[in-house]
Scaffold this motif. Structure first.
Motif, PDB file in Angstrom:
ATOM      1  N   TRP A 137      -7.067 -30.167  -7.691  1.00 20.74           N
ATOM      2  CA  TRP A 137      -6.528 -31.365  -8.338  1.00 20.74           C
ATOM      3  C   TRP A 137      -7.178 -32.617  -7.743  1.00 20.74           C
ATOM      4  O   TRP A 137      -7.461 -32.667  -6.553  1.00 20.74           O
ATOM      5  N   LEU A 193      -6.425 -39.030  -4.287  1.00 15.89           N
ATOM      6  CA  LEU A 193      -6.306 -37.892  -3.383  1.00 15.89           C
ATOM      7  C   LEU A 193      -6.862 -36.638  -4.047  1.00 15.89           C
ATOM      8  O   LEU A 193      -6.569 -36.351  -5.209  1.00 15.89           O
ATOM      9  N   TYR A 194      -7.644 -35.902  -3.274  1.00 15.76           N
ATOM     10  CA  TYR A 194      -8.252 -34.646  -3.734  1.00 15.76           C
ATOM     11  C   TYR A 194      -7.522 -33.482  -3.073  1.00 15.76           C
ATOM     12  O   TYR A 194      -7.372 -33.450  -1.851  1.00 15.76           O
ATOM     13  N   TYR A 195      -7.034 -32.543  -3.882  1.00 19.61           N
ATOM     14  CA  TYR A 195      -6.280 -31.390  -3.383  1.00 19.61           C
ATOM     15  C   TYR A 195      -7.090 -30.118  -3.592  1.00 19.61           C
ATOM     16  O   TYR A 195      -7.224 -29.651  -4.729  1.00 19.61           O
ATOM     17  N   GLY A 202      -3.321 -33.889   0.287  1.00 19.43           N
ATOM     18  CA  GLY A 202      -4.558 -34.318  -0.344  1.00 19.43           C
ATOM     19  C   GLY A 202      -5.523 -34.966   0.632  1.00 19.43           C
ATOM     20  O   GLY A 202      -5.130 -35.492   1.669  1.00 19.43           O
TER      21      GLY A 202
END
Length: 785
Positions: A137, A193-195, A202
């Motif tokens: 995500w 934010l990168y998940y 994140g």
């Protein structure tokens, strides 16, 4: 240009007399996006800024805002659906409402609602779909009031389109869901934010928020494997000698071949993950004379594929075109017959943990419309078999399984249970249902025969938690995932979970007096207990545990007068008189269980309840006219004449505090003189002193548990309190730096033992008792040695 924000503070009456859904022009099964869109439409036409000639415009718009605020949040919406406004407002009818200026709703509200590639997330979506997800995500936490957020919006939309299927792109409006943003620690807008897969937190994007910078950030972190094909492997693959379990897509590059660039290869690989593998042939290293220069990729079938020959994709240069052509080459989802279904179910029954579950699509006519969805599902969910069953050919099995619309999705679980999906038919909702349903092996969609056998107690060795529902009922659909979550906490040997669709089994529901949906109950032997608490997994677990091992004593006409109304009682009784249909009673039930648990170690205190519908004679004779009605019968009272009625807040902390005021062992309030004389200079007595401040929330929570601990340690330790707002000097001399502070003074060892105040916010009486006894036993054993 500054945006005007108008804030209106208004005291609302207990009820508008209007249904919130009707007020916003919504159906009760509306999703979050529909709710936002409906409110936006109302906001831009009914806003007070646009209706200056209407003196009631402010009041009307506050009504709309209130309805939106309640329905937009899944938790408050659930309470409203179950209990109406009373369930949302509780005992506090004074609500403060605010709303934004007209321009906000016209230009800023729901920034990404019209973008199908972007998932607008709320608190529940975030925890259910993002945390520990099998998909990657990237989420934009924004404020619609923020200029930088509007500058980023077209970039974010382009990223969402270019990464569709590669990762999930989300957005959270922190003006609308500030509690989620606060929980995550969002302090500025926009925050990206990168998940990664299966992550709880994140990774913050900190570079310039340009299209290229964001794309580079994502592409660097995508973890995909593209195999470099050797000459021998390539030749064997083309001849069908190289056997692969999964099909492979091979990119053709170099020597006049127009190759997908590295980023595009990564995107295609991520999109087709779990469906097939990918590789690359470098025609500078391998002889590609037999391949046309217009070929960009080759599909190599796996050994289970019906086609054995490679398939060449010529003049295919767009990612989406290639993905679609690859999906067309994949085998059709497995056709299942009625006998296949029975065989699969039997296999799953006999191999509870060694078999993968099945997701089955039940259809009529041609299945081409959803075949592509079935083919894409392996890229989203793992360890699930996929199949389809034609209800035109096998109507008997579909009728038996209560298939009443097409397509319809169902899951066969390890252990043999079967369950149907009543949610949306898009790929992500189907995948979510399949994952959660297969995990919940102990949730069964019940047949008519099984329902009747449970109701007639034909097998008293089985306990069943039964949910009676209707698919058209939004609270029912919201309750089903909670049941699945709760089922994970119990083995079948303790309790089974069953669901009954009352649109299918209408006669049974009518015959057994099911009047509203959802209705839930626990059937255990000859006892049936109604589940009336707020319909969450936590409350289900609490309810079942309480039903099996009750802490609240259930009084009735047979035992009430014998044990409560006897002469000169040595027991303090506190009784909740309730009615099962009463909303506030239902809200009180879990809090009442917490009261009983907190006081269960005191043998002279009994926490009980009486169902006034089943025992109307008792409630009538006691003059109970409203519900819930909490009454305390003190120690030493004769009969039922001496009683105190509770009128305070119905949370467990407040009620426990009230009850403990009637306990026989009292806490001594110390001043500066008595603190010195009795405690600091004590020669024999051991003291446990609570140093507190009246304004301290943790102190207030600790107080009733401190009172209970005094009863538990009676005769071993004396208990006292010091108000540090009044006696600051003495508290400072005692070394108190935080509230509450519990200090044990033991004159035998000439020392004190201090428990950190930060740890006391969650302390129970039992934990205090344990800490004190551990300290005393350690010191005395040490002295003897």
């Amino acid at each position: 240009m500054f945006t005007k924000i108008l804030i209106i503070l208004l005291v609302l009456s207990p009820s508008f007399g209007e249904d919130y859904y009707e007020l916003l022009g919504l159906k009760r099964n509306a999703d979050q996006k529909s709710i936002r869109q409906a409110f936006k439409k109302i906001a831009v036409t009914h806003h007070p800024d646009k209706n200056n000639d209407d003196p009631d415009a402010h009041i009307k718009f506050v009504k709309y805002t209130t309805a939106y605020e309640i329905l937009k949040d899944p938790e408050t919406r659930k309470k409203y659906d179950l209990y109406g406004e009373e369930g949302v407002n509780g005992n506090n009818n004074n609500r403060q409402q605010n709303y934004h200026s007209y321009s906000y709703y016209q230009n800023n509200f729901g920034m990404y609602d019209d973008d199908p590639e972007i998932v607008t997330l709320n608190r529940n979506d975030y925890h259910d779909n993002v945390i520990n997800s099998e998909k990657v995500w990237m989420i934009n936490f924004y404020s619609a009031m923020c200029g930088h957020c509007h500058h980023l919006a077209p970039i974010w939309r382009k990223i969402a389109k270019d990464l569709e299927g590669v990762i999930r792109i989300g957005a959270v409006n922190c003006e609308d869901d500030w509690s989620l943003c606060h929980e995550i620690g969002i302090q500025s807008y926009p925050t990206l934010l990168y998940y990664p897969k299966n992550s709880k937190h994140g990774i913050r994007f900190t570079s310039k928020k340009s299209y290229q910078e964001i794309m580079d950030f994502v592409m660097e972190r995508l973890d995909v494997n593209i195999e470099e094909i050797t000459s021998t492997v390539w030749k064997n693959s083309l001849k069908g000698i190289e056997k692969r379990e999964k099909s492979m897509l091979v990119f053709i590059c170099g020597d006049n071949h127009e190759c997908f660039d590295n980023d595009d290869q990564i995107k295609i690989t991520a999109t087709l993950e779990n469906i097939l593998t990918t590789g690359i042939v470098d025609c500078y290293k391998i002889n590609c004379n037999d391949i046309s220069s217009s070929t960009t990729a080759v599909f190599i079938p796996g050994f289970k594929h019906k086609t054995k020959n490679p398939i060449y994709f010529d003049n295919t240069y767009a990612i989406n075109d290639l993905v679609h052509q690859v999906l067309d080459q994949l085998p059709e989802p497995q056709e299942i017959t009625s006998s296949d279904f029975k065989d699969i179910q039997k296999t799953l029954e006999n191999n509870n943990d060694n078999e993968d579950g099945w997701l089955i699509c039940f259809y009529m006519g041609h299945a081409t419309e959803f075949d592509v969805q079935l083919k894409r599902l392996p890229s989203i969910i793992n360890d699930v078999n996929l199949g389809k069953l034609n209800c035109g050919k096998y109507s008997n099995i579909c009728r038996k399984l209560n298939i009443n619309r097409y397509p319809m999705w169902g899951v066969l679980k390890p252990g043999g249970a079967f369950e149907l999906s009543h949610g949306k038919d898009n790929i992500n909702d189907i995948a979510k249902f399949a994952e959660n349903s297969i995990k919940a092996k102990n949730v069964w969609a019940l047949t008519a025969d099984k329902i009747l056998s449970i109701l007639k107690r034909q097998n008293n060795n089985e306990a069943w938690f039964i949910d009676w529902y209707a698919p058209w009922c939004p609270p029912c659909i919201q309750f089903l995932p909670e049941i699945r979550k709760a089922s994970l906490e119990f083995d079948k040997s303790t309790v089974y979970f069953g669901t009954v669709d009352c649109t299918v089994h209408s006669n049974i529901c009518q015959n057994y007096n099911i009047r509203s949906y959802p209705t839930a109950m626990l059937i255990n032997g000859t006892t049936t207990s109604q589940f009336t608490a707020q319909k969450t997994a936590t409350n289900i677990i609490e309810f079942i545990n309480e039903s099996i091992n009750p802490t609240v004593i259930r009084l009735n006409s047979n035992n009430f007068y014998k044990i409560v109304g006897k002469k000169k009682t040595k027991t303090l009784w506190v009784i909740d008189y309730f009615a099962p249909w009463c909303g506030p009673c239902q809200q009180l039930a879990p809090e009442w269980i917490n009261v009983a648990k907190a006081l269960k170690k005191l043998p002279n205190i009994k926490i009980a309840s009486i169902d006034c519908e089943a025992n109307s004679d008792i409630c009538r004779s006691e003059g109970v006219k409203s519900y819930p009605n909490i009454r305390l019968y003190p120690i030493g009272s004769e009969g039922l004449d001496k009683v105190t009625i509770y009128n305070g807040p119905r949370d467990s902390t407040s009620m426990i505090k009230w009850i403990t005021e009637f306990l026989p062992i009292k806490i001594i309030d110390l001043n500066d003189n008595t603190l010195n004389k009795k405690v600091f200079n004590s020669k024999n007595d051991i003291w446990l002193v609570d140093f507190f401040a009246p304004w301290c929330g943790h102190c207030q929570k600790l107080e009733p548990h401190f009172n209970i601990a005094a009863q538990l340690l009676n005769g071993q330790v004396k208990f006292a309190r010091v108000n540090c707002d009044l006696y600051k000097y003495d508290c400072g001399r005692a070394g108190v730096r935080a509230y509450p502070s519990l200090i044990l003074y033991d004159p035998k060892n000439k020392k004190m033992n201090k428990i950190d105040g930060k740890l006391l916010s969650a302390f129970t009486a039992e934990q205090i008792e344990k800490q004190v006894l551990n300290h005393l036993n350690f010191n005395y054993d040490h002295d003897e040695l």
